[in-house]
Design an enzyme around this catalytic site. Sequence first.
Site: not given
Ligand code: NAD
Length: 297
Positions: A94, A169, A244
Amino acid sequence: MTRIAFIGLGNMGGGMAANQAKAGHEVLAYDLSAAALERAVAAGCQAAGSAAAAVKDADAVITMLPAGQHVRAVYASEILPNTGPGALLIDCSTIDVESARAVAAQATEGGFRFADAPVSGGQAGAEAGTLAFMVGCAEADFPAVEALIGPMARAVIRAGDYGTGQAAKICNNMVLGASMIAVCEAFALAEKLGLDPERFFEIASKSSGQCWSLTSYCPWPGPVPAAPSNRNYEGGFATAMMLKDLKLAQEAAAKAGAATPLGAQAEGLYALFDRLGGGAQDFSGILELFRGSAPVK
Ligand code: NAD
């Protein structure tokens, strides 16, 4: 079998990558976190030493990263210079609409097919393969995008051209954030007026106040057993994540010259709840703010 590079294996990406491996695809996974990478390997993915190594020879690349700056950086330094021609690139993070469109322009200039495809459904949906995807892509590319997303999805809907997946979204979550606040205010007022909140639920859910925040995700404990209100607002959709998305909506509205005063109020109220310690709680826990109590610990 498709060779998929999967970058970003956190709360969401971990389950999504696992579902691609379960569907029989070869998944080359990469995350900065060694623990996240280990979990992906245990779920059937292969570990790559870097994002650049993961994308080399991939038919498709899926990213699930925290925010716009991460997506822009990984695309510029790892994905675009190292992915083979013709690959399908899908960003499921997102992020802001502007970053999505900038990355789409770079990708298509480089000869790649691209889609922004943010999701709804949370970690549980990521693990179960039941996420809803909102897709911004060229019309001709949608069948390929839909097919690739299939193992992670219960619904895949094309919103329009590049960036419109992100627009869908943030617009959806702005409705959700504002409607949850309206429902919470009504419960708090009902209580103060001596109206039994459960009786109010019965009446409003059959009247014109009916909405998803009330009848599917009731913030008052009791009427909807599966809602996070019945488990001290643990799990669900964290207030910090809602905040966010509301910030992204406000930034987009400012740039587009759109009036979104209720969205702005919702952002301010979730920011306050976050500062009071509610950031990790489900967003329906904001009910406590209107009842005049601290976040449930
Ligand atoms: P998270 O922080 O658990 O996971 C993100 C991952 O990206 C981490 O493991 C981090 O180490 C990795 N990362 C960051 N920079 C990196 C790079 N340069 N190279 C490789 N890996 C890298 O976050 P999440 O909850 O999995 O959310 C991910 C996305 O999904 C976000 O944009 C969030 O807004 C969206 N989202 C989350 C949810 C939810 O309920 N968690 C729901 C819908 C959408």
